[in-house]
Design an enzyme around this catalytic site. Structure first.
Site, PDB file in Angstrom:
ATOM      1  N   GLU A 166     -30.752 -38.394  -7.759  1.00  0.00           N
ATOM      2  CA  GLU A 166     -31.558 -38.592  -8.952  1.00  0.00           C
ATOM      3  C   GLU A 166     -32.974 -39.060  -8.532  1.00  0.00           C
ATOM      4  O   GLU A 166     -33.078 -39.938  -7.700  1.00  0.00           O
ATOM      5  CB  GLU A 166     -30.915 -39.663  -9.847  1.00  0.00           C
ATOM      6  N   GLU A 340     -21.629 -47.649 -14.765  1.00  0.00           N
ATOM      7  CA  GLU A 340     -21.493 -46.349 -14.083  1.00  0.00           C
ATOM      8  C   GLU A 340     -20.317 -45.566 -14.656  1.00  0.00           C
ATOM      9  O   GLU A 340     -20.371 -44.344 -14.763  1.00  0.00           O
ATOM     10  CB  GLU A 340     -21.328 -46.539 -12.566  1.00  0.00           C
TER      11      GLU A 340
END
Ligand SMILES: [Zn+2]
Length: 912
Positions: A166, A340
């Protein structure tokens, strides 16, 4: 040691019709390089709607394109005409090289000359057919700064690898359409040393021999994924396996870390949180856990705290401190695990179309992690931590001139990286909390379920979310969304009232005004809490929930009520607005904040006082004294930890510099007293010793710490581990009571990777011009700087003894000379740490603001650098304002609001 690691990846581009493609990468450790082959093509995949559009874009672009275009183009959002997303091996936004060499490119079986069609960051293609197969073979370098395929070598030569993709670093490992709306399955084959553990998004298959000491893992295909959550983690990890059973389905769980980092108690705790989280989320979202398994791997040198790779989460090793984690850290770790995990639904099952809707995953993961934690830790406690921690930081960020809306245009990936901030995460989560309060929790949850039913395995944006929430609502959410998602800034709410002769309200209204940055006024659903002192306790006697709009809202329900000792606007923290206290409430709190038994209310009061200090409406030293007087009886460990940090921050930055030494002495004395009084071996004891080490300023204080370090004195139960030893030594070094010889001696004791970083930091913290210069040179002249090294060096460089600011004075001008070039040279994570971390710190003051202003006039600044420097300048201006208020309060012997004395001429967002 030489290893060969080879990757073969398939099925990336299946969404574009043709399936069957393969990437194979042959990675050699000496020299570090990856060879990759990608092929895209196939016959039988279902055609997707977007295929024609994409192909015509590619045709348009690449038949007309030139290598120069490709080189200079940043990764654009899909709707822009300059879109250029054919798989390539492009350079990162900061010009970091991605492929060191491209060996071959084959389109539909025809070899193309890389010298012609590879631009260094793009591949230009002509003569595309209906279906196309592209095969790329390239060498790609390992990453040392954390983005791409990170390779970390331990001092004993052991190697660990992990990917961090990312925002758009997947292309630094293989050729790929690197943007979130292009989701496709991944099939990965890895050849690596046979004693390694290998993880990816699919369950780890049984390896097969592939040569001497080498094995091959052929992972099955994943569901459609965006490239930023594709993952590979490999190395000699220690693994613990378990399973979560949810409604009869067994979901395999794995927890891994470098050898000996995980303890049995931590394994049990983390797996239990995971099991509980999977149960909770599958129930409230109405969707079962989307992936075949859930691995969680602690890896070295991870840039973010954690990363939600689909079914293969990576976590930073700072979440495994030794010898043990404090309760506050364990809560933070559980929150991270749940955050997460929530991404498996918010982000991985349904992915945002583009980075301007980053909040669609981050705000939700933040919100739902807190909601899930509240189930076990307690509702008011979790939201108290949220209000006083993350949300408080969002208020500060939202008051800066660069504040953006939760959902704001992100023109390219270089800007996407700057959206990972308190606005997206904490303000976004607070806005969702306000949405739940405004429409009711049942409707909110029903909307979430509709959202998943409609968009599972696909992509979505703000409109899709609103459509799912809006279902059957006559009033619609368009106006609400415009106020909350599309406009930046926070507002401030204040009570506005008159009293009758009996001390009751004859009139009561709430005034709303923009915060320090211009912000539109919003509609709020909020609660007003009235608290009275009863038998020495501040207890809530009334709660009035109401909706306010505009600059002035009368609250008839308050009329006739007796004025409370404490009036708390936004009680229960339903909305996102900074509240202010009236004079009587502030007076009550200065004496009785410790007598407020409700955890959330107490947290909100502390948060409001802090906001008032930061906004120059309350004297910093009054806040410091207030906190020091009650810290020992604050029962909430998270709040106590936060207050300790806030007091230290107030002393360092918000009190007038003339009171710095006194503030430090008071803080260190209190810390000393509380460390002696704390339970043996408790978190408090350790926390207070650390605080004392950071604040110590007198000879007596440093002598005590010196005795602790050399075992002349001991605190019962206090474990003097390597980390604490370095902290103590650093204090002695900064205050001139130890030097190079002691640092080298400590390093001989602690040869770990962490020990080397500590040594770097402590060397840079020596109060000598040569030490500062050496650290500076290391930071400005290095190329591939690992992030932990940058953090250690910057921290040491910026540490000076009280009164030692001349050590850093000359670096203010030098900072502005070099920072532009440093920004261009490094990947975003490192560049930002340098730009933010090296920005001159108080008390340099007004001169730095002038330099900042001049710097921001430069027309050629990268947007991220402009924002980072502009915000740092604005923050310093706020500190100077707060210092002026603090000085004035001392002169008047009473805290009272002060006019702003520092004028900020620059508007970081406005320069072109
Ligand atoms: Zn996240």
């Amino acid at each position: 040691m030489t290893h060969t690691v080879a990757l073969e990846c398939s099925d990336f581009l299946a969404r574009y019709g043709p399936t069957s493609q393969a990437i194979s990468c042959i990675r050699r450790e000496e020299p570090p390089a990856v060879r990759s082959t990608l092929s895209a093509g196939g016959r039988n995949a279902p055609r997707q709607d977007r295929l024609a559009e994409l192909r015509s874009d590619i045709r348009k672009l690449y038949t007309a394109g030139s290598p120069q275009d490709g080189e200079s183009m940043p990764w654009r959002r899909p709707s822009e005409p300059s879109r250029s997303t054919w798989p390539g091996t492009p350079a990162g936004p900061s010009g970091v090289q991605v492929a060191s060499r491209v060996h071959g490119i084959e389109l539909n079986g025809r070899a193309l000359d890389p010298a012609v069609c590879w631009t260094g960051s793009r591949i230009l293609l002509h003569d595309l057919g209906e279906d196309n197969e592209l095969r790329v073979t390239a060498d790609c370098p390992y990453a040392a700064s954390g983005e791409g395929l990170q390779r970390t070598v331990d001092p004993d030569g052991t190697v660990h690898l992990h990917t961090q993709f990312e925002v758009c670093a997947a292309r630094r490992v293989f050729a790929v359409f690197d943007q979130p709306d292009l989701k496709a399955p991944l099939r990965l084959t890895v050849t690596a040393p046979d004693h390694w553990e290998v993880f990816s998004n699919s369950p780890t298959p049984r390896p097969r021999p592939a040569g001497p000491s080498t094995a091959r893992w052929s992972f099955p295909a994943t569901p459609p994924l965006p490239s930023y959550v594709m993952a590979l983690v490999a190395g000699p990890f220690q693994v613990y396996r378990s399973q979560a059973v949810v409604r009869g389905r067994a979901i395999p769980l794995a927890l891994a870390a470098r050898a000996s980092l995980l303890e049995a108690s931590e394994v049990g705790e983390i797996l239990e949180v995971t099991q509980r989280g999977i149960e909770y989320f599958s129930t409230v979202f109405g969707q079962e856990y989307p992936f075949a398994k859930h691995d969680q791997i602690f890896v070295p040198d991870l840039v973010p705290t954690a990363m939600e790779n689909a079914g293969c989460v990576t976590l930073g090793e700072e979440l495994l401190p030794h010898p043990r984690a404090t309760e506050a850290l364990r809560e933070r770790r559980a929150e991270t695990v749940l955050h997460e995990l929530a991404h498996m639904w918010f982000g991985n099952l349904v992915t945002m179309n583009w980075w301007d809707d980053l909040w669609l995953k981050e705000a939700f993961a933040t919100y739902w992690a807190a909601a899930a934690q509240a189930e076990t830790v307690g509702h008011r406690r979790v939201w108290a931590t949220f209000a006083n921690g993350k949300k408080a930081a969002a208020y500060q960020q939202d008051a800066l001139p660069t504040a953006r809306a939760v959902c704001a245009p992100v023109p390219d990936t270089a800007r996407a990286a700057t959206a990972f901030d308190g606005i997206t995460y904490a303000k976004g989560a607070a806005v969702l909390r306000q949405l739940a309060a405004a429409i009711g929790p049942e409707d909110f949850q029903a909307g979430i379920r509709r959202y998943f039913t409609r968009h599972r395995w696909g992509n979505a944006d703000l409109q899709d979310f609103l459509a799912a929430m809006d279902h059957d609502r006559a009033d619609g959410l368009a106006g609400w969304s415009e106020q909350w998602f599309r406009t930046p800034g926070h507002t401030t709410v204040r009570p506005d009232f008159d009293l009758d002769e009996n001390g009751g309200y004859s009139r009561f209204a709430i005034r709303q005004e923009p915060g320090t940055a211009p912000a539109p006024l919003r509609d709020h659903r909020l609660a007003i809490g009235c608290y009275h002192l009863v038998d020495g306790h501040l207890v809530r006697t009334d709660r009035i929930e109401t909706t306010i709009a505009g600059a002035h809202t009368e609250v008839p329900g308050m009329r006739g009520r007796r004025q409370p000792d404490l009036l708390l606007l936004n009680d229960d923290d339903l909305t996102y607005a900074q509240a202010r206290f009236d004079e009587r409430s502030l007076t009550t709190l200065r004496e009785h904040i410790g007598d407020l038994s409700d955890q959330l209310a107490r947290a909100l009061c502390w948060g409001t006082c802090w906001n008032m200090v930061y906004n120059a409406e309350f004297a910093a030293r009054a806040y410091v004294r207030m906190a020091l007087s009650v810290l020992d009886r604050e029962p909430d460990t998270a709040l106590r930890e936060l207050l300790r940090l806030r007091v230290a921050a107030a002393v360092e930055r918000l009190v007038h510099p003339s009171w710095l030494r006194t503030g430090r002495r008071l803080l260190a004395d209190t810390a000393h007293r509380l460390a002696l009084a704390a339970d043996a071996g408790s978190d408090h004891q350790l926390g207070w010793v650390r605080t004392m080490a950071d604040a110590a300023v007198t000879r007596g204080q440093t002598a005590f710490l010196c005795d602790l370090l050399h075992h002349v004195q001991a605190l019962p139960g206090l474990v003097l581990d390597a980390g604490l030893r370095w902290t103590l030594l650093r204090t002695l070094v900064v205050n001139g009571h130890a030097g190079t010889a002691e640092i080298e001696e400590e390093l001989r004791r602690d040869q770990s990777a962490a020990g080397r970083l500590h040594a770097l930091g402590v060397r840079a913290a020596r109060p000598e011009p040569a030490a500062k210069e050496a650290a500076w040179q290391q930071l400005v002249s290095g190329s591939e700087l690992p992030l932990p090294l940058v953090t250690a060096l910057v921290g040491g460089f910026q540490t000076i003894p009280v009164g030692g600011h001349e050590l850093l004075e000359g670096y203010a001008a030098r900072y502005f000379e070099v920072i532009g070039e440093l920004w261009d040279r490094h990947p975003y994570g490192v560049a930002r740490r340098l730009a933010h971390g090296l920005y001159p710190r108080p008390p340099v003051g007004q001169r730095v603001l002038d330099l900042t202003e001049r710097f921001l006039l430069r027309p050629d600044l990268a947007p991220g650098l402009r924002e980072t420097v502009g915000n740092a300048g604005q923050t310093m201006a706020r500190c100077l304002d707060a210092q002026a208020t603090d000085l004035r309060s001392w002169q008047a012997h009473l805290p009272k609001p002060a006019d702003s004395v520092v004028r900020l001429a620059f508007r970081p967002g406005a320069a072109r």
